[in-house]
Design a protein around this motif. Structure first.
Motif, mmCIF file in Angstrom:
data_model
loop_
_atom_site.group_PDB
_atom_site.id
_atom_site.type_symbol
_atom_site.label_atom_id
_atom_site.label_comp_id
_atom_site.label_asym_id
_atom_site.label_seq_id
_atom_site.Cartn_x
_atom_site.Cartn_y
_atom_site.Cartn_z
ATOM 1 N N THR A 156 -11.605 -12.601 57.854
ATOM 2 C CA THR A 156 -10.639 -13.608 57.407
ATOM 3 C C THR A 156 -10.255 -14.528 58.569
ATOM 4 O O THR A 156 -10.197 -15.749 58.416
ATOM 5 C CB THR A 156 -9.385 -12.929 56.830
ATOM 6 O OG1 THR A 156 -9.761 -12.083 55.756
ATOM 7 C CG2 THR A 156 -8.391 -13.967 56.340
ATOM 8 N N TRP A 187 -4.696 -13.994 51.269
ATOM 9 C CA TRP A 187 -5.234 -15.209 51.892
ATOM 10 C C TRP A 187 -4.133 -16.241 52.148
ATOM 11 O O TRP A 187 -4.086 -16.867 53.210
ATOM 12 C CB TRP A 187 -6.328 -15.808 51.009
ATOM 13 C CG TRP A 187 -7.700 -15.347 51.367
ATOM 14 C CD1 TRP A 187 -8.451 -14.388 50.759
ATOM 15 C CD2 TRP A 187 -8.503 -15.838 52.454
ATOM 16 N NE1 TRP A 187 -9.656 -14.243 51.393
ATOM 17 C CE2 TRP A 187 -9.727 -15.116 52.427
ATOM 18 C CE3 TRP A 187 -8.318 -16.800 53.433
ATOM 19 C CZ2 TRP A 187 -10.747 -15.357 53.357
ATOM 20 C CZ3 TRP A 187 -9.330 -17.031 54.361
ATOM 21 C CH2 TRP A 187 -10.526 -16.310 54.316
ATOM 22 N N ASP A 254 -14.733 -15.369 49.517
ATOM 23 C CA ASP A 254 -14.542 -13.990 49.972
ATOM 24 C C ASP A 254 -15.174 -13.026 48.963
ATOM 25 O O ASP A 254 -15.262 -13.326 47.770
ATOM 26 C CB ASP A 254 -13.047 -13.691 50.121
ATOM 27 C CG ASP A 254 -12.788 -12.493 51.019
ATOM 28 O OD1 ASP A 254 -13.766 -11.941 51.577
ATOM 29 O OD2 ASP A 254 -11.612 -12.120 51.188
#
Length: 959
Positions: A156, A187, A254
């Motif tokens: 990330t 996120w 993702d």
């Protein structure tokens, strides 16, 4: 200028990111980025994104949030050139004010001049290995990158660094993150907290609100520059078409492996990504810890999204295969923990200690388990020749076997659910609940599945299960309790993972009564994402804590801040889930040097034995050899089904032979899958050499990060400034609790009204609990240089100090002053320190396109009376030490007056200093560009004269 363009630029401004022209300003544009102009009675700095008709500007003493547009033709008073106001004798400052001014200037800069454009905007200190994907991205145009680093390494962070850098370079104005629904909040939190971005969450629940009142021609994705989007929401045909029409220039995906399969309803995700890459100029960054999840076709479809040629790797051989792999290496990075360790950056990850604990079923517990197995065998046999009923009954028996192996509470729930069913359950629903599905289904699959049944036999089993639930003596529960007590005694804070909701509550109630002075919390899929996160945070406040959770927490909520041990109470039938569970605590940012991982299984439980011997032991062996797990190539669950059929058949062989039931290695299904598994492991081993990216040397450019940190300010600078600035404006940093506990309480109510209003806009009200370390102390917000509290304080002090001199209130503590004089032990002769802001134009050229950006430096130059001078950090450091004393008032007045006179004669030296800095910056940019083998050319132009923010005289101490 079209309305859509204006809306996009305004949205970008509101998100705190400047827009940038993709071509140079027209030749008839009078002012370029960095120019100073006067309009509307004040001075402004021209920003990127201006043209011959409209100037994008911010006040010379203002922040990025204050930028606006000036339409030249509509101004009542024509816009004119301006110069930065020099310090005045009346703007007196003592040492404390001078140090605050220096820190405010340093911490307010967002457009840092270093080669990494984003470092002024981020709230983390990236490690060398985390710069590798960024360097790879700088080589590609467009960026097409697959980041497949190990669980917990920081994918990330690596992807967000790329997004932030492309934004700050002006390469993109908009981006979207596509992820499974349960990762949306994570996120948003990461991008807000660490990267100074404010994305909008787009989910099935929020979309209607976001679309309300939008004009027909507008979309969520044109109105909001930065979004985090649920894959499940956007994958449908109508939503997909709308997204592709208004899609941003950069998309991050993702859990990308879930978008490459075309089975089980996944084809819509794949069609979405195919549509994204059909636009040749779009940047795409895909993230996954398991690029090869056992499905060969899905793996090569995933590679084909990077470039269509890579899909041919499945059939290529010889030189063609080698050439394609070499090309793929520019787009694919995959590092295991051993690869990261090679960077020798210290102990970035904890040492993982593993342990296995076994229990034995005896007495009533063993008799109940035998009764269930007998019942399951009879149900399967009762299906006769009816194929559909065979499948339903078999899956139902598997459901019951899993629940019984988990806990009597889960068995009761499964049996009751089946007894209450009045209509046939859908096949897909049973199958999905029985087997450990994909990562994106985690929050929803911890409900106990209904068990297949012959109704007459249910009552006795339910009665037995209920009796066991209320009894003491559960051997599995006892071994867990003893182990948790031991872990807590040794200082660990464990997470106990189980499969079903009923089991989680069963464990939580028992542990809470048996373990004293320890907080026990239970988190399951019954809670919403926000509720799960809140419960984890509240539990983290406790000095000693135990968390019981289902797999709803094995992805999406990072647990390393509060927990450092994992206990697998229930074995997963998918070894990847074990790694996901352990990866919640064994990851980047874990402060403990050791994490524990414990596996619990039944010594005479044939269900556990089959899964352990055939699946988990093999997975551990592969992981031990490679340093990374290789997914089980069994998407159809054929191995699991074969194992359980063998369990049912061999259950007919009674006690003396049951231990033999664990030896399933001769089964045809097991051997076939083992062969595929070992083949996948061998391929993974070869990929490690090619895709570990050892050729890239981040240490070649890491010094640029160190330079940036010195110039931009580290956590010590942030803490010192925040405490002093709050005190100056009427607030305070109050240490929390005892001396051994970190964190501060910061009441905001005593701050001036205008400061409170600005903080309120940022969602900061009342009293804050903050910490300058990461991870922060329990219940504290992490505060770094880009945190709104720091930004607002720095910008407030600069605005009040550098604003209109005539209108300044000398009694306002927020007016710091710009000239001063004191006696300093760090100098041996009279020294003049000029605190300056340097403005440069950074132009990058890629083919026919050029981008011109304003970049800024907060620095200083010090004249010591000799032939040489001090520059940069050395000069800035002269302002740090506490003065030895203050000279008499008349000495201070005379010294300041002389210094201001000297400044006029030294402007040529300041100009030369600015030119040297421009050349040094160009060299830094070239060094990074060469390390990344990046495309294009750079040039740096100093904008003169430099802005003199403050002028201070340091007198030597006279003995």
């Amino acid at each position: 200028m079209g309305r859509a363009h204006v809306v996009a630029r305004e949205a970008s401004r509101e998100a705190g990111v400047s827009t940038t022209a993709t071509t140079p300003p027209p030749s008839n544009a009078r002012w370029s980025p960095g120019s100073l102009v006067r309009a509307r009675g004040r001075e402004w700095i021209v920003l990127s994104g201006s043209d011959a008709e409209v100037l994008r500007v911010r006040p010379v003493a203002g922040s990025e949030e204050d930028q606006t547009s000036i339409h030249l033709a509509l101004e009542a008073t024509p816009v004119a050139d301006a110069s930065f106001p020099k310090p005045e004798p009346t703007q007196k400052a003592g040492h404390d004010a001078a140090l605050l001014l220096r820190d405010a200037l340093v911490l307010s800069l967002r457009r840092g001049a270093g080669p990494f454009r984003s470092f002024g905007q981020i709230a983390i200190e990236p490690r060398a290995y985390q710069l590798v994907p960024l360097l790879m991205a700088l080589k590609l145009d467009p960026v097409r990158l697959l980041i497949a680093d190990d669980v917990g390494v920081g994918k990330t962070i690596e992807a967000a660094l790329i997004a932030r850098e492309l934004l700050d370079r002006g390469d993109v104005e908009r981006f979207a993150v596509l992820c499974p629904p349960h990762l949306v909040d994570q996120w948003v939190t990461e991008l807000e907290g660490r990267f100074h971005l404010r994305p909008v969450a787009v989910t099935a629940a929020s979309a209607a609100r976001l679309e309300r009142n939008l004009p027909p021609s507008e979309s969520i994705f044109t109105t909001h520059s930065h979004t985090v989007v649920s894959l499940d929401y956007i994958k449908g045909e109508r939503r997909r078409a709308e997204f592709l029409r208004a899609c941003p220039e950069l998309v991050i995906v993702d859990e990308a492996h879930t978008c490459a399969s075309t089975g089980q309803g996944r084809h819509q995700r794949y069609e979405l990504l195919k549509g994204l890459v059909s636009e040749k100029a779009r940047h795409l960054v895909m993230l996954t810890a398991t690029p090869h999840s056992g499905d060969e076709d899905a793996y090569f479809r995933l590679l084909g999204l990077l470039h269509p040629d890579f899909a041919a790797l499945s059939d290529a051989a010889g030189d063609e295969h080698k050439k394609l792999r070499d090309r793929l290496a520019a787009h694919f990075v995959q590092r295991r923990r051993p690869d990261i360790a090679e960077w020798k950056e210290g102990n970035l990850f904890p040492r993982r200690e593993t342990k296995e604990l076994t229990y034995k079923l005896t007495g009533t517990w063993e008799r109940f388990f035998d009764a269930v197995l007998d019942y399951c065998a009879s149900v399967v046999a009762a299906a006769g020749e009816d194929t559909k009923k065979q499948r339903l009954n078999f899956w139902g028996t598997l459901a019951l076997m899993r629940c019984v192996a988990s806990s009597p509470a889960a068995a009761v729930q499964a049996l009751r659910t089946r007894a209450g069913l009045e209509e046939e359950v859908a096949e897909d629903d049973i199958e999905a609940r029985v087997f450990d599905g994909a990562a994106d289904a985690l929050p929803d699959d911890d409900v106990e599945p209904p068990a297949a049944s012959e109704e007459k036999a249910l009552a006795a089993l339910i009665t037995q299960a209920e009796e066991l639930t209320g009894q003491a003596g559960d051997p599995k529960l006892k071994i867990l309790t003893d182990h948790v007590v031991e872990l807590v005694k040794e200082g660990f804070n464990p997470v106990v993972f189980c499969r079903y909701i009923a089991t989680a509550h069963y464990l939580g109630q028992h542990l809470a009564t048996k373990i004293k002075d320890v907080a026990v919390g239970v988190v399951t899929g019954e809670l919403t994402s926000d509720e799960r996160k809140e419960k984890v945070e509240l539990l983290g406040d406790a000095e000693r804590r135990v968390l019981v959770a289902t797999d709803c927490l094995s992805e999406g909520v990072n647990l390393q801040d509060h927990f450092d041990a994992v206990v697998h109470y229930d074995l997963s039938w998918n070894p990847t889930r074990h790694e996901q569970r352990e990866g919640r605590v064994d990851r980047f940012g874990q402060k403990s040097g050791v994490v524990r991982a414990t596996l619990i299984y039944g010594a005479n439980n044939p269900v556990d034995g089959a899964v352990l011997e055939v699946i988990l032991k093999k997975a551990d062996k592969i992981r031990e050899e490679l340093g990374v797990p290789v997914p089980l190539p069994d998407d159809g669950h054929t191995l699991s089904q074969a194992l359980m059929k063998a369990v049912l058949l061999r259950n007919r062989e009674r006690e003396g032979k049951r231990q033999q039931a664990f030896a399933f290695v001769e089964m045809d299904e097991a051997k076939a899958i083992e062969t595929r598994w070992l083949d996948a492991a061998e391929k993974a081993k070869k990929n490690r050499t090619v895709f570990a990216q050892r050729r890239l040397k981040p240490e070649d450019v890491l010094p640029e990060w160190k330079k940036s940190l010195a110039v931009l300010g580290g956590k010590e600078d942030v803490q010192r400034f925040t405490g002093r600035a709050l005190a100056r404006l009427g607030g305070a940093l109050e240490p929390v609790g005892s001396s051994g506990r970190r964190g501060f309480k910061t009441p905001l109510t005593a701050l001036p009204e205008d400061v409170r209003e600005r903080l309120d806009v940022e969602g900061l009200v009342g009293s804050l609990l903050i910490d300058f370390e990461y991870p922060p102390a329990p219940r504290c917000r992490p505060v770094q240089r880009s945190h709104p509290l720091v930004s607002v304080l720095a910008e407030t002090l600069l605005e009040r100090t550098l604003g209109n001199v005539a209108g300044a209130d000398v009694n306002d503590p927020g007016v710091l002053g710009r000239v001063g004089c004191w006696v300093a032990e760090v100098v041996t002769s009279r020294t003049l320190v000029a605190l300056v802001r340097l403005r440069h134009q950074l132009t990058s050229q890629r083919g026919p396109q050029a981008t011109t950006l304003l970049v800024e430096e907060a620095t200083a130059i010090a004249w010591t009376g000799g032939p040489s001078s001090l520059e940069g950090p050395d000069a800035l450091a002269l302002l740090s030490p506490v003065p030895a004393s203050d000279p008499p008032a008349h000495v201070r007045e005379r010294a300041v007056t002389q210094a201001l006179g000297q400044l006029d004669t030294r402007m040529s030296e300041l100009d030369a200093f600015a030119e040297r800095r421009a050349q040094a910056l160009l060299a830094d940019h070239r060094r990074v560009r060469e390390a990344a083998d990046a495309l294009g050319r750079y040039s740096v132009k100093a904008l003169l004269p430099a802005d003199v923010i403050g002028l201070f005289v340091l007198l030597p101490k006279v003995d």
